[in-house]
Design a protein around this motif. Structure first.
Motif, PDB file in Angstrom:
ATOM      1  N   ARG A 212      52.417 -64.343 -83.245  1.00  0.00           N
ATOM      2  CA  ARG A 212      51.243 -63.943 -83.837  1.00  0.00           C
ATOM      3  C   ARG A 212      51.221 -63.473 -85.162  1.00  0.00           C
ATOM      4  O   ARG A 212      50.947 -62.601 -85.496  1.00  0.00           O
ATOM      5  CB  ARG A 212      50.241 -62.950 -83.077  1.00  0.00           C
ATOM      6  CG  ARG A 212      49.730 -63.236 -81.536  1.00  0.00           C
ATOM      7  CD  ARG A 212      49.178 -62.165 -80.840  1.00  0.00           C
ATOM      8  NE  ARG A 212      49.841 -61.114 -80.729  1.00  0.00           N
ATOM      9  CZ  ARG A 212      50.901 -61.058 -79.566  1.00  0.00           C
ATOM     10  NH1 ARG A 212      50.898 -61.851 -78.581  1.00  0.00           N
ATOM     11  NH2 ARG A 212      51.503 -59.630 -79.603  1.00  0.00           N
TER      12      ARG A 212
ATOM     13  N   ASP B 248      49.963 -52.579 -81.624  1.00  0.00           N
ATOM     14  CA  ASP B 248      50.175 -53.486 -82.787  1.00  0.00           C
ATOM     15  C   ASP B 248      51.504 -53.010 -83.298  1.00  0.00           C
ATOM     16  O   ASP B 248      52.477 -53.908 -83.917  1.00  0.00           O
ATOM     17  CB  ASP B 248      49.455 -53.586 -83.778  1.00  0.00           C
ATOM     18  CG  ASP B 248      48.240 -54.674 -83.619  1.00  0.00           C
ATOM     19  OD1 ASP B 248      48.372 -55.183 -82.381  1.00  0.00           O
ATOM     20  OD2 ASP B 248      47.506 -55.200 -84.397  1.00  0.00           O
TER      21      ASP B 248
ATOM     22  N   GLU C 193      44.433 -57.971 -76.300  1.00  0.00           N
ATOM     23  CA  GLU C 193      44.223 -58.961 -77.618  1.00  0.00           C
ATOM     24  C   GLU C 193      45.224 -60.261 -77.188  1.00  0.00           C
ATOM     25  O   GLU C 193      46.242 -60.267 -76.652  1.00  0.00           O
ATOM     26  CB  GLU C 193      44.907 -58.198 -78.755  1.00  0.00           C
ATOM     27  CG  GLU C 193      45.252 -59.113 -80.174  1.00  0.00           C
ATOM     28  CD  GLU C 193      43.739 -59.416 -80.541  1.00  0.00           C
ATOM     29  OE1 GLU C 193      43.508 -60.252 -81.540  1.00  0.00           O
ATOM     30  OE2 GLU C 193      42.544 -58.736 -80.226  1.00  0.00           O
TER      31      GLU C 193
ATOM     32  N   ARG D 152      45.559 -64.646 -78.767  1.00  0.00           N
ATOM     33  CA  ARG D 152      45.515 -65.690 -79.816  1.00  0.00           C
ATOM     34  C   ARG D 152      45.593 -67.080 -79.368  1.00  0.00           C
ATOM     35  O   ARG D 152      46.417 -67.313 -78.611  1.00  0.00           O
ATOM     36  CB  ARG D 152      46.541 -65.337 -81.136  1.00  0.00           C
ATOM     37  CG  ARG D 152      46.204 -66.493 -82.227  1.00  0.00           C
ATOM     38  CD  ARG D 152      47.119 -65.956 -83.256  1.00  0.00           C
ATOM     39  NE  ARG D 152      48.528 -66.225 -82.957  1.00  0.00           N
ATOM     40  CZ  ARG D 152      49.410 -67.333 -83.209  1.00  0.00           C
ATOM     41  NH1 ARG D 152      48.854 -68.411 -83.739  1.00  0.00           N
ATOM     42  NH2 ARG D 152      50.614 -67.161 -82.724  1.00  0.00           N
TER      43      ARG D 152
ATOM     44  N   ARG E 235      48.462 -61.482 -87.105  1.00  0.00           N
ATOM     45  CA  ARG E 235      48.177 -60.326 -86.857  1.00  0.00           C
ATOM     46  C   ARG E 235      48.266 -59.157 -88.148  1.00  0.00           C
ATOM     47  O   ARG E 235      48.974 -59.670 -89.099  1.00  0.00           O
ATOM     48  CB  ARG E 235      48.857 -59.838 -85.717  1.00  0.00           C
ATOM     49  CG  ARG E 235      48.500 -60.230 -84.500  1.00  0.00           C
ATOM     50  CD  ARG E 235      47.028 -59.897 -83.917  1.00  0.00           C
ATOM     51  NE  ARG E 235      46.815 -58.657 -83.759  1.00  0.00           N
ATOM     52  CZ  ARG E 235      45.549 -57.855 -83.863  1.00  0.00           C
ATOM     53  NH1 ARG E 235      44.660 -58.937 -84.023  1.00  0.00           N
ATOM     54  NH2 ARG E 235      45.711 -56.771 -83.823  1.00  0.00           N
TER      55      ARG E 235
ATOM     56  N   ARG F 172      40.734 -55.137 -87.436  1.00  0.00           N
ATOM     57  CA  ARG F 172      41.646 -55.768 -86.578  1.00  0.00           C
ATOM     58  C   ARG F 172      42.452 -55.267 -85.875  1.00  0.00           C
ATOM     59  O   ARG F 172      42.867 -55.442 -84.664  1.00  0.00           O
ATOM     60  CB  ARG F 172      41.993 -57.124 -87.071  1.00  0.00           C
ATOM     61  CG  ARG F 172      40.843 -58.205 -87.814  1.00  0.00           C
ATOM     62  CD  ARG F 172      41.623 -59.061 -88.592  1.00  0.00           C
ATOM     63  NE  ARG F 172      42.551 -60.003 -87.768  1.00  0.00           N
ATOM     64  CZ  ARG F 172      43.553 -60.473 -88.250  1.00  0.00           C
ATOM     65  NH1 ARG F 172      44.123 -60.095 -89.410  1.00  0.00           N
ATOM     66  NH2 ARG F 172      44.399 -60.946 -87.411  1.00  0.00           N
TER      67      ARG F 172
ATOM     68  N   GLU G  72      47.560 -57.822 -75.367  1.00  0.00           N
ATOM     69  CA  GLU G  72      47.882 -56.941 -76.567  1.00  0.00           C
ATOM     70  C   GLU G  72      47.031 -55.765 -76.089  1.00  0.00           C
ATOM     71  O   GLU G  72      45.844 -55.789 -76.580  1.00  0.00           O
ATOM     72  CB  GLU G  72      47.073 -57.539 -77.656  1.00  0.00           C
ATOM     73  CG  GLU G  72      47.408 -56.853 -79.005  1.00  0.00           C
ATOM     74  CD  GLU G  72      48.400 -57.159 -79.814  1.00  0.00           C
ATOM     75  OE1 GLU G  72      48.719 -56.423 -80.671  1.00  0.00           O
ATOM     76  OE2 GLU G  72      49.430 -57.980 -79.207  1.00  0.00           O
TER      77      GLU G  72
ATOM     78  N   ASP H 190      54.728 -59.891 -82.554  1.00  0.00           N
ATOM     79  CA  ASP H 190      53.857 -60.723 -83.088  1.00  0.00           C
ATOM     80  C   ASP H 190      54.350 -61.387 -84.485  1.00  0.00           C
ATOM     81  O   ASP H 190      53.804 -62.417 -84.588  1.00  0.00           O
ATOM     82  CB  ASP H 190      53.039 -59.553 -83.743  1.00  0.00           C
ATOM     83  CG  ASP H 190      51.905 -59.054 -82.501  1.00  0.00           C
ATOM     84  OD1 ASP H 190      51.788 -59.322 -81.438  1.00  0.00           O
ATOM     85  OD2 ASP H 190      51.289 -57.880 -82.797  1.00  0.00           O
TER      86      ASP H 190
ATOM     87  N   ARG I 188      40.858 -53.249 -83.171  1.00  0.00           N
ATOM     88  CA  ARG I 188      39.877 -53.833 -82.264  1.00  0.00           C
ATOM     89  C   ARG I 188      38.471 -52.829 -82.567  1.00  0.00           C
ATOM     90  O   ARG I 188      37.913 -52.664 -81.222  1.00  0.00           O
ATOM     91  CB  ARG I 188      40.245 -54.058 -81.109  1.00  0.00           C
ATOM     92  CG  ARG I 188      41.583 -54.508 -80.539  1.00  0.00           C
ATOM     93  CD  ARG I 188      42.231 -55.514 -81.427  1.00  0.00           C
ATOM     94  NE  ARG I 188      43.662 -55.785 -80.712  1.00  0.00           N
ATOM     95  CZ  ARG I 188      44.720 -55.267 -81.166  1.00  0.00           C
ATOM     96  NH1 ARG I 188      44.732 -54.519 -82.374  1.00  0.00           N
ATOM     97  NH2 ARG I 188      45.823 -55.710 -80.801  1.00  0.00           N
TER      98      ARG I 188
END
Length: 339
Positions: free
Chosen positions: A71, A60, A204, A206, A74, A12, A197, A67, A15
């Protein structure tokens, strides 16, 4: 944490399945530059994959505070991957990508790999918040990846192919900024809370299920408009870019043989359908949820675009073979989002 969960977390973080959209860049660039496609391109493909995944991990790491608010599931904010481990992964993969380039291609290969690396890191660290610089740097990264396949000495010949890939990437990046808008997704029972993202080539996001509405916006990204006009405008521009790229493919195929022209035209229509359907849906119902779906579809549409460019360069057999990557890219994208 079990080994399986740790591997899933790193998949994840990087990716991992979205890497299926990368090899076609090298192959399309090689075909456009007049270079025979063969085993010699395994090195550039492997190094580009490392640079791509490294860019995702860096993204990330850079976005870890955002995040944590928006998120928390993540890998970094959830604690599945520590910030130090994410940065280490980004640096290690980037170093591996450049190292593979040096081993497989020498200094000539570094002429395109180093600028590609610079574009990826510039996007993640500096450019992503800018509505102008962000899409341009992303487009440059994708175009440079295509030029890697052509190699030094053939860059001018492959430039039109690289530009078509860049135009599509810029359009995707611009549309994706509206993933960040908070607003009710009418008819979906969903409130979209999605933020760009991107790690050089992909994005990316969500979606959070909720009830009620909110009018707040995520800092630095798109806005939510009750009328949906900003989303509609972005979707319309994206459709225009998709149409321009489709026409560009057909023009690029003019010098190819009859069989290659037919296959290139068919693949171009496939790209038009794959990339345009989501934008049409967002145009009809301008919600962050629809934008996110459109962005994911356009990322996956890189594969039929690359296939069409291969056919336009007279390599329709390679293009049709590459098309086999499209179904698994979409299927795996449901498990590890490319957006």
């Amino acid at each position: 944490m079990t080994a399986r969960r740790r591997l899933a977390a790193y998949a994840r973080l990087t990716r991992l399945p979205a890497g299926l959209t990368v090899p076609g860049d090298i192959l399309a660039g090689a075909a456009a530059g007049g270079t025979p496609v063969g085993p010699r391109h395994l090195g550039p493909v492997a190094s580009s994959l490392c640079l791509y995944w490294g860019g995702m991990a860096l993204n990330d790491y850079v976005d870890r505070e955002v995040d944590a608010r928006e998120r928390p599931d993540r890998p970094v904010p959830s604690g599945a991957v520590s910030p130090a481990a994410a940065l280490t992964t980004a640096v290690a993969l980037t170093a591996a990508g450049l190292g593979l380039t040096a081993l497989a291609e020498g200094r000539r290969g570094l002429c395109t790999a180093v600028p590609l690396t610079a574009a990826i890191w510039t996007y993640d660290i500096l450019a992503k918040e800018s509505p102008t610089a962000g899409p341009l740097v992303m487009a440059a990264a994708r175009a440079l990846d295509v030029l890697r396949g052509a190699g030094p000495g053939r860059l001018t010949t492959a430039l039109p192919t690289a530009l078509l890939s860049g135009v599509h990437t810029a359009a995707v990046t611009t549309l994706s900024r509206h993933e960040a808008a908070y607003g009710t997704c009418a008819g979906e029972g969903t409130i979209g809370a999605v933020v760009v993202e991107a790690g050089g080539i992909a994005l990316e996001g969500r979606i959070e299920r909720s009830h009620g509405t909110t009018a707040s916006d995520s800092p630095g990204h798109g806005t939510d408009d009750v009328s949906g006009r900003p989303v509609r405008d972005a979707a319309l521009r994206s459709l225009g870019a998709t149409a321009v790229v489709t026409v560009g493919i057909c023009l690029a195929a003019e010098d190819a043989g009859r069989r290659d022209r037919i296959i290139a035209g068919a693949l171009a229509l496939g790209f038009l359908s794959a990339a345009g359907a989501g934008s049409l849906a967002a145009l009809r119902k301008p919600t962050p949820y629809r934008v996110r779906r459109a962005v994911a579809a356009q990322i996956h549409a890189m594969v039929p675009l690359q296939c069409a460019l291969l056919a336009a360069a007279g390599r329709s057999g390679t293009g049709l073979a590459l098309l086999a990557a499209y179904p698994p890219a979409r299927r795996l994208g449901r498990k590890v989002s490319p957006t």
